[in-house]
Design an enzyme around this catalytic site. Sequence first.
Site, PDB file in Angstrom:
ATOM      1  N   LYS A   1       0.853  -1.184   0.000  1.00 56.20           N
ATOM      2  CA  LYS A   1       0.000   0.000   0.000  1.00 56.20           C
ATOM      3  C   LYS A   1       0.895   1.241   0.000  1.00 56.20           C
ATOM      4  CE  LYS A   1      -2.630  -1.254   3.541  1.00 56.20           C
ATOM      5  NZ  LYS A   1      -3.731  -1.306   4.520  1.00 56.20           N
ATOM      6  N   GLY A   8       3.651   6.993   2.941  1.00 57.57           N
ATOM      7  CA  GLY A   8       4.167   8.339   2.745  1.00 57.57           C
ATOM      8  C   GLY A   8       3.339   9.390   3.434  1.00 57.57           C
ATOM      9  N   GLU A   9       2.365   9.929   2.708  1.00 55.20           N
ATOM     10  CA  GLU A   9       1.575  11.028   3.255  1.00 55.20           C
ATOM     11  C   GLU A   9       0.703  10.597   4.431  1.00 55.20           C
ATOM     12  OE1 GLU A   9       0.162  13.943  -0.047  1.00 55.20           O
ATOM     13  OE2 GLU A   9       0.414  11.983  -0.972  1.00 55.20           O
TER      14      GLU A   9
END
Length: 282
Positions: A219, A222-223
């Site tokens: 998946k 990061g953000e």
Amino acid sequence: MRITAADTEITPLDPGTFGSGVTLRAGNAAKIAAQAAKEKLFEAAAEKMEIRIEELEAKNRRIHVKGNPERGMSIQEAIKFYQYSDRPMPIIGRGSYQPPAKEPTTLLKEDGNFSPAYSFMTQAAEVEVDTKTGKVKVLRMVASHDCGKAINPMLVEGQLEGSAVGGMGQALYEEVITEKGQVLNPSFLDYGIPTAMEVPSITSVEVETNDPEGPFGAKESGEGTQLAPAPAIINAIYDAIGVRFKSLPVTPEKVLKALQENAQNQNRDPESLDPDPEINSG
């Protein structure tokens, strides 16, 4: 490798790769393209070995008959035969991926699921608040994130650490200051961001799951991990000095003002918050 700039007249509507969707969306497309290139190479290898494509598998940089690793050839040999058999070079695989989710424009008219996968994270922070200066120091952070399959564990760890520091900047430092439409801190010289001197001890915990939609079960990391640091730090400040902050960043000026107001409301001096009048930890 050729990159074509997107043109809305010739390309279909794309949900975008925002929200750290590159791994899932582009990763699936790359996986499909790689499979297409693999099939072309298998076709040439099957012709060379005079067997059916279904009987082949690739492992340890070799293409060989299933259950018989000795009967086969290296990837390099397969590419050479592909080239010498007058097949088009280079070997090109093409792939595209459309996530099983609503198109962005439909959400203007109806409810729907905009994302093909969801991530989950939790973070904890320990801070130290100097009640004399109002300065908040982050001592330690723990970042835990459900990233699906960690394709590159070192990069996932780096993402978690970077996001923790980025969230710390949002919580304590970053603010665009304007006056009469003029930005007063337009450069990194004036704009507050955490440096290596402010980075606390960070423990990264990768929670691996197998997402059914992601490439190899992956998946994002990061953000999504940027969301939790600021609330964790603000709650830690509340635990240290008993004051809630509802606007960011929590600057020393805001801390001192809140302590004074809190002391006035409780009819006591800010230094009485703790036996050590200068430092409160949470």
